[in-house]
Scaffold this active site. Structure first.
Site, PDB file in Angstrom:
ATOM      1  N   GLN A  75     -45.420 -32.834 -12.281  1.00 10.92           N
ATOM      2  CA  GLN A  75     -45.332 -31.690 -11.379  1.00 10.92           C
ATOM      3  C   GLN A  75     -43.988 -31.601 -10.682  1.00 10.92           C
ATOM      4  O   GLN A  75     -43.678 -30.607 -10.029  1.00 10.92           O
ATOM      5  CB  GLN A  75     -46.441 -31.759 -10.326  1.00 10.92           C
ATOM      6  CG  GLN A  75     -46.281 -32.900  -9.322  1.00 10.92           C
ATOM      7  CD  GLN A  75     -47.472 -33.050  -8.411  1.00 10.92           C
ATOM      8  OE1 GLN A  75     -48.475 -33.621  -8.797  1.00 10.92           O
ATOM      9  NE2 GLN A  75     -47.349 -32.538  -7.184  1.00 10.92           N
ATOM     10  N   CYS A  81     -50.372 -30.539  -7.795  1.00 16.02           N
ATOM     11  CA  CYS A  81     -51.199 -31.571  -8.426  1.00 16.02           C
ATOM     12  C   CYS A  81     -52.582 -31.057  -8.798  1.00 16.02           C
ATOM     13  O   CYS A  81     -53.122 -31.393  -9.847  1.00 16.02           O
ATOM     14  CB  CYS A  81     -51.314 -32.779  -7.505  1.00 16.02           C
ATOM     15  SG  CYS A  81     -52.155 -32.418  -5.946  1.00 16.02           S
ATOM     16  N   HIS A 373     -53.944 -35.361  -2.473  1.00 14.82           N
ATOM     17  CA  HIS A 373     -53.499 -35.319  -3.866  1.00 14.82           C
ATOM     18  C   HIS A 373     -54.716 -35.229  -4.785  1.00 14.82           C
ATOM     19  O   HIS A 373     -55.791 -35.751  -4.454  1.00 14.82           O
ATOM     20  CB  HIS A 373     -52.703 -36.597  -4.178  1.00 14.82           C
ATOM     21  CG  HIS A 373     -51.928 -36.567  -5.461  1.00 14.82           C
ATOM     22  ND1 HIS A 373     -51.046 -35.564  -5.787  1.00 14.82           N
ATOM     23  CD2 HIS A 373     -51.900 -37.438  -6.508  1.00 14.82           C
ATOM     24  CE1 HIS A 373     -50.496 -35.821  -6.967  1.00 14.82           C
ATOM     25  NE2 HIS A 373     -51.008 -36.950  -7.426  1.00 14.82           N
ATOM     26  N   ASN A 394     -52.078 -39.373 -13.549  1.00 14.01           N
ATOM     27  CA  ASN A 394     -51.329 -38.751 -12.457  1.00 14.01           C
ATOM     28  C   ASN A 394     -50.428 -37.670 -13.051  1.00 14.01           C
ATOM     29  O   ASN A 394     -50.288 -37.558 -14.276  1.00 14.01           O
ATOM     30  CB  ASN A 394     -50.501 -39.806 -11.723  1.00 14.01           C
ATOM     31  CG  ASN A 394     -50.198 -39.444 -10.286  1.00 14.01           C
ATOM     32  OD1 ASN A 394     -50.309 -38.280  -9.903  1.00 14.01           O
ATOM     33  ND2 ASN A 394     -49.824 -40.417  -9.489  1.00 14.01           N
TER      34      ASN A 394
END
Length: 453
Positions: A75, A81, A373, A394
């Site tokens: 990102q 996210c 997040h 992630n």
């Protein structure tokens, strides 16, 4: 005015006196451990001093159940996210249907529509609250951050339902989608300026305010388009699969593309949260005032459940072959270079000789934690049927952890994970029934209304 003896004593008690300061200095100097820590931390990052290497070296990236065989996304300098995590969930089925190893939907496409929808929602909230004073707590909350990058699961679903999806090639990244600061700065100024004008029209009626709103939205549209490009109304979709066979689906709209390549029933997913505050009943649904992006979409609704159920449903989904979208407070007890989270990764109490005793409920109540997040669970390590650690995709690139896939020890899940998105059919019957209850409405500033970015 002369203070009496009691008033003088109270004034001294409120102030830091030279005697107090000297006593603190003497207490600090009297303990060799304090001087040792001072020497260490003034020359070395405190996390390197506080790190419990037994925890770090005892954590590897292997898991018993592992879904991901694709590359991690990035990102970059943006707060997208929640969009990346949602699209990473959907790309698994899309890649399978396309017959390719790696595939990405356009994150920039959904970012564009989120900005525009969120600007409209903010201006509608301003119109609704225009008769309140500017220092009203709700108005102040709205004006504090008129537009940002963060979001929630329901907001992701609302965007896909209304605006569809496109492949990354149809609306690629731009400099501003990867680094949103300058765009957001311009948008915040325009929206606060618009809020001023709309509030100034409070006595003129909604029709006049909506005319002004349209002018503001026209400027917002220009800013977003200048920074992110123009979303395609139609695009020619063709690709080559992993066997080098060519395919062409022809000209598609974003809605047609989503209908063809989204393999999961998004409207069947519900957002489960763990909110341990005494004011938050387990088994009840919640919503937060003014939380969301698309005005005409269903509200953002959470169902509060015990942490044990959150873990069990996430585990069962992964074992069943489906990754899990989740939200957490990401930077607590995190070692970024190793890509590891553990609830006892750093011993700050030993470094500072100070207790850190707040539990999860205390941290929520006292603004020490919130969801920050969103990511994707892609694996779980089971021992005798119980989770020991979790594998996480992630959206911070491939440089850290296991090529961008991080490891979360189960202790961290309980302390710092707040929510997951799962299928309604996975819930026990009593919680399915609870979804039909009218949600408890939390104020706009409640920490459960925080957005993952």
């Amino acid at each position: 005015m002369t203070l009496g003896n009691d008033d003088s004593r109270q004034a001294m008690d409120r102030s830091l006196t030279l005697d107090q300061i000297r006593s603190f200095e003497e207490e600090f100097a009297a303990r060799p451990a304090n001087r040792l820590m001072q020497n260490a931390v003034t020359g070395t990052p405190v996390d390197d001093i506080a790190l419990d290497r037994r925890v770090l070296t005892g954590t590897d990236h292997s898991v018993s159940h592992h879904l991901d065989d694709w590359r991690a996304t990035n990102q970059k300098q943006s707060g997208r996210c929640w969009l990346f995590a949602g699209l990473n969930l959907l790309r698994v089925g899309a890649a399978r249907k396309l017959g390719v190893k790696d595939f990405e939907f356009s994150q920039n496409h959904l970012l564009w529509w989120d900005k525009f929808e969120r600007a409209n929602r903010f201006l509608e909230a301003v119109i609704e609250t225009a008769d309140r004073p500017v220092d009203d707590r709700t108005v102040a909350h709205l004006l504090a951050n008129p537009i940002g990058d963060g979001g929630q699961w329901n907001m992701f679903v609302a965007l896909v339902a209304k605006h569809g999806l496109v492949p990354k090639s149809a609306m690629p990244e731009t400099d501003s989608s990867s680094s949103t600061r300058a765009m957001n700065r311009a948008l915040r100024t325009l929206l606060r300026q618009g809020a001023r004008d709309l509030r100034g029209q409070a006595g003129e009626g909604v029709e006049a305010q909506r005319k002004t709103k349209r002018e503001v939205l026209a400027a917002v549209h220009r800013v977003i388009s200048i920074h992110l490009g123009t979303p395609p109304q139609r695009f020619l979709w063709q690709w080559e699969d992993r066997n080098r066979e060519f395919h062409r689906d022809g000209w598609l709209t974003p809605a047609q593309f989503a209908a063809a390549y989204v393999q999961l029933p998004l409207t069947e997913y519900v957002c489960l949260v763990h909110d341990p505050r005494a004011t938050s009943p387990v088994g009840r649904t919640f919503t937060v005032e003014y939380l969301g992006n698309v005005v005409d979409a269903p509200p953002v609704v959470y169902l509060n459940v015990p942490m044990e159920l959150l873990k069990r449903l996430a585990m069962e989904s992964i074992v069943g072959g489906e990754p899990v979208w989740f939200g957490c407070d990401v930077k607590k007890m995190m070692r970024a270079d190793a890509g590891v989270w553990d609830a006892a990764l750093f011993d700050y109490a030993a470094v500072y000789d100070a207790p850190f005793t707040m539990d999860k409920a205390d941290r929520l109540l006292h603004h020490e934690t919130r969801m920050t997040h969103a990511m994707l669970f892609t694996g779980v390590d089971l021992v005798d049927g119980a989770p020991r650690r979790w594998r996480v995709e992630n959206s911070w690139g491939e440089e850290k952890a296991d090529r961008g896939f991080w490891t979360m020890n189960d202790s961290w899940f309980g302390e710092h994970v707040f929510e997951i998105a799962v299928r309604r059919s996975a819930l026990p019957p009593d919680l399915v029934a609870a979804l039909d209850q009218p949600p408890i409405v939390l104020p706009a500033w409640d920490p459960m209304g925080s957005l993952a970015d």
